[in-house]
Design a protein around this motif. Structure first.
Motif: not given
Length: 425
Positions: A184, A208, A214, A216-222, A230, A234
């Motif tokens: 991530d 975390y 995630d 925004d759906g970009d594949g990472k919990r940023q 995110d 969260s």
């Protein structure tokens, strides 16, 4: 209402306790706290070598450990900060003056406007009021402006090596390594506060791993970058998991009737709102009551300060940080962002906060005299407040549970032999 104490989030590191002092003949009080020999870079490197096997047993791969733990830096300044935290060293009014400043309120209102579409989505998805999400964001990172620039692995390694709360921080260090292992984030971008909290809303690694989303759906919990999407999602997910009740207040400032029984204050005396009404409590300044629910009475500055009926949402915020000052700051900042008035009652600003040594001495003397605070750690939590209240009642003063210098002086003047009388039927 169930007052929760799920110790996650940046401030949940506050859960550690110091060794209990049993008798007056024990070592000096201060010695139990921070007279441990100062750490060193070499000492930490030796600790890292011993830690390797424990980390691998928890799922960290040898490759991840050897890559990420090589060259970690000892940061002695964060050990000092760990012992001096505002929620426990300032009076609540001094803390709130800074936490709920005019600038922070204005910035919170602006944040709700700037990110209105995102907050609409968060409320719809998680059923959590936008103002409380914004308030946590404001307190934790000044709405993203102060997210921290300390390498998280260095901070956590230092605090895990420092023996005072080694178990907690070692667990967080393992979680941080597992985050890196998942891909991530990279170690050079994993930055945060001195306590190992990260991102816009300062998630600890364990928080975390279990609660970040995630959105925004970009594949990472940023949660680390400039985009707060995110991180705010969260936090909304975190509060939803902590049973946030949308539309219910965290608390309502109230006035107490003359002759009020102060033993009814505290989290252990929860009652339906109708019961509090029957006892003569009134909302301050013409505020409206909550429609329903159970509540308890909080007196964060004792009988001389403001009084609050606090509801389930108080407990939800408390999962982020167990300190009452923090919970009230988040709740009140959220209210002010939405246009509510300041706290109406006056704080007893002539009083000063007890020092750490004085709080420890107070707990020690309470225990000596038969009013067990269930630990001598310098933190004034529910058990200490209950012990203070019992002592106050025995001394014929208002049993409001407030730990003041006057209370400490009364304890100092109380003969230890009073313990037998206190414990007698």
């Amino acid at each position: 209402m169930q007052m929760q104490a799920i110790l996650v989030g940046v401030w949940l590191a506050l859960a550690g306790v110091f060794p209990t002092l049993a008798t007056a003949q024990d070592a000096p009080l201060r010695a139990t706290l921070d007279t441990k020999e100062p750490g060193s870079m070499q000492g930490m490197q030796d600790w890292v070598k011993a830690f390797r096997a424990r980390a691998l047993a928890k799922g960290v791969t040898a490759e991840t450990f050897d890559t990420e733990m090589q060259g970690r830096t000892y940061l002695p300044e964060i050990v000092v900060k760990d012992r001096k935290q505002d929620e426990f060293t300032k009076t609540i009014w001094d803390y709130l003056d800074k936490a709920v400043s005019d600038d922070r309120i204005a910035a919170g209102k602006a944040a709700l406007v700037e990110h209105a579409a995102l907050f609409d989505q968060l409320e719809a998805r998680y059923n959590v009021d936008r103002a409380v999400i914004a308030a946590i964001w404001g307190l934790e990172s000044a709405y993203g402006k102060v997210r921290g620039d300390i390498p998280t692995l260095d901070a956590l390694t230092t605090l895990a090596y420092d023996a005072r709360r080694a178990d907690f921080f070692e667990g967080q260090l393992v979680e941080a390594l597992l985050i890196l292992q998942s891909g991530d984030i990279t170690a050079d971008r994993m930055l945060g506060s001195w306590a190992g909290a990260m991102g816009h809303t300062q998630f600890m690694p364990s928080s975390y791993r279990s609660l970040a989303v995630d959105f925004d759906g970009d594949g990472k919990r940023q949660i680390w970058g400039d985009d707060p999407t995110d991180a705010l999602a969260s936090t909304a997910a975190y509060l939803a998991k902590s049973n946030w009740v949308k539309g219910q207040p965290w608390g309502v400032e109230v006035t107490l009737p003359q002759g009020f029984d102060y033993t009814l204050a505290g989290p252990r005396t929860q009652a339906p709102l109708s019961t509090w009404k029957a006892r003569g409590l009134l909302p301050m300044g013409g505020q409206e009551w909550a429609k329903s629910g159970w509540a308890s009475l909080s007196l964060p500055a004792g009988a001389r300060g403001p009084a609050f009926l606090v509801f389930d949402n108080f407990a939800a915020i408390e999962t982020y940080n167990v300190a009452d000052a923090y919970v009230i700051a988040v709740g009140h900042l959220a209210d002010r962002i939405m246009g509510a008035a300041p706290i109406q009652a006056n704080w007893p600003r002539d009083l000063r906060a007890l020092t750490l040594e004085e709080r420890i001495e107070m707990q020690h003397l309470l225990g000596q005299n038969g009013f067990d605070p269930f630990g001598v750690d310098g933190k004034v939590g529910p058990n200490t407040i209950a012990a203070v209240r019992k002592f106050q009642a025995s001394a014929g003063v208002v049993p409001d549970g407030y730990a003041s210098l006057d209370l400490l002086e009364r304890l100092r003047a109380t003969p230890v032999q009073a313990k037998a009388a206190v414990n007698s039927p």
